[in-house]
Write a protein that holds these residues in place. Structure first.
Motif, PDB file in Angstrom:
ATOM      1  N   UNK A 165       0.848  -1.195   0.000  1.00 39.25           N
ATOM      2  CA  UNK A 165       0.000   0.000   0.000  1.00 39.25           C
ATOM      3  C   UNK A 165       0.885   1.247   0.000  1.00 39.25           C
ATOM      4  N   UNK A 166       0.614   2.178  -0.893  1.00 37.75           N
ATOM      5  CA  UNK A 166       1.379   3.419  -0.958  1.00 37.75           C
ATOM      6  C   UNK A 166       1.140   4.267   0.296  1.00 37.75           C
ATOM      7  N   UNK A 167       2.126   5.117   0.600  1.00 28.84           N
ATOM      8  CA  UNK A 167       2.060   5.933   1.806  1.00 28.84           C
ATOM      9  C   UNK A 167       0.802   6.790   1.839  1.00 28.84           C
ATOM     10  N   UNK A 168       0.468   7.418   0.715  1.00 32.64           N
ATOM     11  CA  UNK A 168      -0.706   8.290   0.670  1.00 32.64           C
ATOM     12  C   UNK A 168      -1.992   7.491   0.883  1.00 32.64           C
ATOM     13  N   UNK A 169      -2.038   6.317   0.291  1.00 36.58           N
ATOM     14  CA  UNK A 169      -3.216   5.454   0.436  1.00 36.58           C
ATOM     15  C   UNK A 169      -3.353   4.970   1.882  1.00 36.58           C
ATOM     16  N   UNK A 170      -2.228   4.614   2.485  1.00 34.75           N
ATOM     17  CA  UNK A 170      -2.232   4.151   3.867  1.00 34.75           C
ATOM     18  C   UNK A 170      -2.698   5.255   4.807  1.00 34.75           C
ATOM     19  N   UNK A 192      -6.426   5.739   4.555  1.00 34.34           N
ATOM     20  CA  UNK A 192      -7.150   4.691   5.267  1.00 34.34           C
ATOM     21  C   UNK A 192      -7.131   4.938   6.769  1.00 34.34           C
ATOM     22  N   UNK A 193      -5.945   5.226   7.311  1.00 34.35           N
ATOM     23  CA  UNK A 193      -5.823   5.442   8.748  1.00 34.35           C
ATOM     24  C   UNK A 193      -6.603   6.675   9.198  1.00 34.35           C
ATOM     25  N   UNK A 194      -6.596   7.722   8.383  1.00 35.45           N
ATOM     26  CA  UNK A 194      -7.369   8.922   8.726  1.00 35.45           C
ATOM     27  C   UNK A 194      -8.868   8.619   8.747  1.00 35.45           C
ATOM     28  N   UNK A 195      -9.328   7.796   7.812  1.00 29.53           N
ATOM     29  CA  UNK A 195     -10.741   7.427   7.775  1.00 29.53           C
ATOM     30  C   UNK A 195     -11.112   6.616   9.018  1.00 29.53           C
TER      31      UNK A 195
END
Length: 256
Positions: free
Chosen positions: A1-6, A9-12
């Motif tokens: 998983x790319x850093x931005x995608x990760x 997800x974590x922010x959501x």
């Protein structure tokens, strides 16, 4: 998983779990029973100390502790007579018993008398060292500086023995963080949120490994440093905000 995608997800997940609804079923509900700083510090510390096992039982027993302290944790800590301290001896939470409870109240009395409170000690030691790892070690030594049964020592984890210090890190999260969402208290202004370490447990550890944030298989202090460093790359000023995401998603079986 790319850093931005990760991070997305974590922010959501953070938005999902870091809400007032989180409080009721979590040990943080115990210090939320009070409004005064010294009451919250003591109630929070005691609730964190017994925070292992079933969450419902932890919350119930944390509230039972407050009942035994006459719902005035600071006043009881500072003024309880020997007879009133003996009244704590019927308390039991797993291996933490009434003898431990009474000894912890005595140790807290000394902390308050000598240092002005738990928070005052943590903030002063952080100001002096700038290293929360050293503060965790110093706190344990100072807490047990008064006479106490040796059995009590197992209930405060030792960073010097590479423990995860999950419960102390959780307590620090409660006292230090302030994101305006009402779960954590943000009372200890002398310690920045950026200095905190993740309260690593089975649930957050499993989620962190599944997401590639943690490679170490063993849950110990090295794992805490590794996962916290990964979270700091995503959110340097407040890495432990993702405790909500990792723990909540782990409890709910997000990856199952």
């Amino acid at each position: 998983m790319e850093k931005e995608e990760l991070k997305e997800l974590l922010d959501a997940l953070y938005d999902k779990y870091d809400t007032a609804a989180f409080i009721e079923d979590d040990p943080v509900s115990v210090p939320h029973m009070f409004t005064e700083r010294q009451d919250r510090e003591i109630a929070g510390f005691l609730a964190a100390v017994i925070a292992w096992g079933n969450r419902k039982v932890i919350v119930r027993n944390g509230r039972r502790m407050m009942e035994l302290l006459d719902y005035a944790p600071y006043d009881f800590t500072m003024n309880a007579s020997p007879g009133e301290l003996r009244g704590l001896e019927g308390f039991v939470h797993r291996t933490f018993n009434g003898q431990d409870f009474a000894a912890f109240v005595a140790a807290l009395r000394r902390m308050c008398a000598v240092h002005g409170g738990i928070g005052a000690f943590f903030e002063a030691r952080y100001a002096a060292t700038g290293d929360l790892r050293r503060v965790l070690a110093d706190f344990r030594h100072e807490f047990f500086a008064c006479a106490h049964p040796s059995r009590c020592e197992k209930h405060v984890p030792s960073i010097e023995r590479q423990a995860t210090c999950k419960r102390l890190n959780m307590y620090l999260r409660w006292m230090v963080r302030d994101d305006g969402r009402g779960v954590d208290f943000g009372m200890w202004k002398g310690i920045p949120a950026s200095a905190l370490y993740l309260p690593l447990d089975v649930h957050s550890g499993n989620m962190a490994r599944a997401l590639g944030l943690l490679q170490r298989r063993q849950n110990d202090w090295r794992a805490v440093e590794q996962v916290t460093a990964a979270l700091r790359e995503l959110e340097p000023e407040d890495p432990v905000r993702y405790d909500f995401a990792l723990f909540g998603a782990g409890i709910d079986g997000y990856l199952e």
